[in-house]
Scaffold this active site. Structure first.
Site, PDB file in Angstrom:
ATOM      1  N   PHE A 106      40.078  59.772  17.989  1.00  0.00           N
ATOM      2  CA  PHE A 106      38.790  60.244  18.552  1.00  0.00           C
ATOM      3  C   PHE A 106      38.215  61.416  17.753  1.00  0.00           C
ATOM      4  O   PHE A 106      37.553  62.283  18.342  1.00  0.00           O
ATOM      5  CB  PHE A 106      38.947  60.711  20.003  1.00  0.00           C
ATOM      6  CG  PHE A 106      39.402  59.666  20.989  1.00  0.00           C
ATOM      7  CD1 PHE A 106      39.046  58.340  20.859  1.00  0.00           C
ATOM      8  CD2 PHE A 106      40.174  60.027  22.095  1.00  0.00           C
ATOM      9  CE1 PHE A 106      39.450  57.398  21.783  1.00  0.00           C
ATOM     10  CE2 PHE A 106      40.586  59.093  23.030  1.00  0.00           C
ATOM     11  CZ  PHE A 106      40.220  57.767  22.866  1.00  0.00           C
TER      12      PHE A 106
ATOM     13  N   THR B 118      37.376  67.474  29.393  1.00  0.00           N
ATOM     14  CA  THR B 118      36.650  66.707  30.424  1.00  0.00           C
ATOM     15  C   THR B 118      36.126  67.665  31.507  1.00  0.00           C
ATOM     16  O   THR B 118      36.622  68.787  31.651  1.00  0.00           O
ATOM     17  CB  THR B 118      37.565  65.659  31.100  1.00  0.00           C
ATOM     18  OG1 THR B 118      38.582  66.356  31.831  1.00  0.00           O
ATOM     19  CG2 THR B 118      38.200  64.723  30.083  1.00  0.00           C
TER      20      THR B 118
ATOM     21  N   ALA C 161      40.709  68.222  14.314  1.00  0.00           N
ATOM     22  CA  ALA C 161      41.585  67.160  14.807  1.00  0.00           C
ATOM     23  C   ALA C 161      42.618  67.722  15.771  1.00  0.00           C
ATOM     24  O   ALA C 161      43.656  68.239  15.362  1.00  0.00           O
ATOM     25  CB  ALA C 161      42.260  66.462  13.625  1.00  0.00           C
TER      26      ALA C 161
ATOM     27  N   GLU D 291      32.176  75.883  21.587  1.00  0.00           N
ATOM     28  CA  GLU D 291      32.017  74.427  21.554  1.00  0.00           C
ATOM     29  C   GLU D 291      31.424  73.942  22.880  1.00  0.00           C
ATOM     30  O   GLU D 291      30.523  73.111  22.923  1.00  0.00           O
ATOM     31  CB  GLU D 291      33.355  73.724  21.295  1.00  0.00           C
ATOM     32  CG  GLU D 291      33.162  72.217  21.135  1.00  0.00           C
ATOM     33  CD  GLU D 291      34.440  71.397  21.136  1.00  0.00           C
ATOM     34  OE1 GLU D 291      35.501  71.915  21.534  1.00  0.00           O
ATOM     35  OE2 GLU D 291      34.366  70.221  20.744  1.00  0.00           O
ATOM     36  N   ARG D 292      31.932  74.499  23.974  1.00  0.00           N
ATOM     37  CA  ARG D 292      31.468  74.056  25.300  1.00  0.00           C
ATOM     38  C   ARG D 292      30.015  74.451  25.535  1.00  0.00           C
ATOM     39  O   ARG D 292      29.243  73.686  26.126  1.00  0.00           O
ATOM     40  CB  ARG D 292      32.403  74.601  26.373  1.00  0.00           C
ATOM     41  CG  ARG D 292      33.722  73.866  26.285  1.00  0.00           C
ATOM     42  CD  ARG D 292      34.839  74.406  27.099  1.00  0.00           C
ATOM     43  NE  ARG D 292      36.017  73.569  26.801  1.00  0.00           N
ATOM     44  CZ  ARG D 292      37.264  73.894  27.043  1.00  0.00           C
ATOM     45  NH1 ARG D 292      37.537  75.058  27.618  1.00  0.00           N
ATOM     46  NH2 ARG D 292      38.250  73.084  26.736  1.00  0.00           N
TER      47      ARG D 292
END
Ligand SMILES: Cc1cc2nc3c(=O)[nH]c(=O)nc-3n(C[C@H](O)[C@H](O)[C@H](O)COP(=O)(O)OP(=O)(O)OC[C@H]3O[C@@H](n4cnc5c(N)ncnc54)[C@H](O)[C@@H]3O)c2cc1C
Length: 283
Positions: free
Chosen positions: A54, A266, A21, A143-144
């Protein structure tokens, strides 16, 4: 070590579902703007207040790694990570958000109202207080890269479904796959996916050696998710009207793909990271 022993076996077996989170209603790209606080009390506990949004698996999660400010005045250096378990008093889950795609997993709001936790819940122990931002930055390349791997795998699946579809579908007395436009489009997409896959394979090699830097991971994330969306769009087009109907897997893949350019940072933020690594700094 005690935290690893307590949580990792259950996370690995699936007895516990995890979530991370970071994002808040007013802080997504600008993670340093996180407002959730975890303030040290006189008795050595931390009092947590704030909200998140989210959050993937937020509703399902048994364990949430929470990004909070232990020193709100210190910016990134005042950020710490906490292990928050389902059912802790004051920890509430909000609604499951209605999404365009990725409907098999939940994306939720989380609320923290005077959640009192012991110092044992500070990830990595008290020595890690204030080092949360560094931990996040260290782990985000993985993660990417996962987003890039998923993107390329999904793009390849879409091409495979479409090749089959255009062989079967007859228009003006011949298979859609016989038209030069169809063949060239699919040939170009397959070429681009194959090129991307070589890059992703290289990134996998680097991450195994612990050598994948943030800029390269950002290149993989942005390039592969952009390509995934392009492939999905072209493949929907080749399906005609059926490409817009939920009964075909390409439709779901199209809807699922869009967020890949948004979460995990993003693609604009990826370009910020890459350009910074080139010595180019914005304002
Ligand atoms: C399905 C889904 C799952 C998610 N899962 C998680 C999760 O598990 N955990 C979690 O913490 N978060 C999660 N997120 C949140 C996600 O990481 C954020 O949505 C994302 O980082 C973007 O933040 P934002 O939504 O606040 O957009 P904003 O930061 O408000 O961005 C709006 C637009 O401004 C652009 N922009 C922002 N800053 C710059 C800049 N400096 N230069 C140029 N352009 C800029 C952005 O690229 C974007 O186009 C999830 C989001 C979704 C949709």
């Amino acid at each position: 070590e005690a935290q690893k022993q307590k949580y990792l076996p259950k996370l690995a077996s699936g007895e516990m579902v995890g979530a991370i989170a970071m994002s808040e209603p007013a802080a997504g790209s600008d993670l340093q703007g996180v407002k959730t606080t975890a303030l040290l009390q006189a008795d050595g506990t931390y009092l947590i207040n704030g909200s998140k949004t989210f959050i993937t698996n937020g509703w399902h999660a048994d364990l949430v790694i929470l990004v909070a400010k232990t020193d709100p005045a210190a910016g990134a250096k005042g950020t710490s990570l906490f292990l928050i378990e389902r059912g802790m008093p004051g920890f509430e889950k909000g609604k499951r958000l209605k999404k365009l795609g990725l409907k098999a997993q939940d994306t939720s709001e989380l609320f923290f109202d005077n959640v009192k936790v012991s110092a044992d819940q500070l990830l990595g122990g008290t020595a890690m207080q204030g080092k949360g931002f560094i931990c996040l930055m260290e782990q985000l390349p993985w993660e990417r890269l996962q987003i890039a791997i998923g993107g390329i795998a999904a793009a390849q699946a879409a091409i495979d479904w479409t090749v089959q579809y255009v062989k079967d579908r007859k228009v003006f007395g011949q298979a859609v796959g016989n038209y030069q436009n169809t063949r060239y489009t699919l040939a170009e997409l397959q070429t681009e996916v194959q090129v991307a896959r070589v890059f992703v394979d290289k990134c996998c090699e680097l991450i195994v050696q612990d050598k994948l830097d943030t800029a390269t991971a950002s290149m993989a994330k942005y390039w592969c998710s952009d390509l995934q969306c392009k492939v999905m769009d072209e493949c929907v087009q080749l399906h005609g009207g059926y490409g817009y109907m939920w009964e075909y897997p390409i439709t779901r893949a199209y809807a699922d793909a869009r967020v890949q350019r948004i979460y995990g940072g993003t693609n604009e933020i990826m370009k910020e990271v890459i350009s910074r690594s080139m010595g180019l700094a914005g304002r």
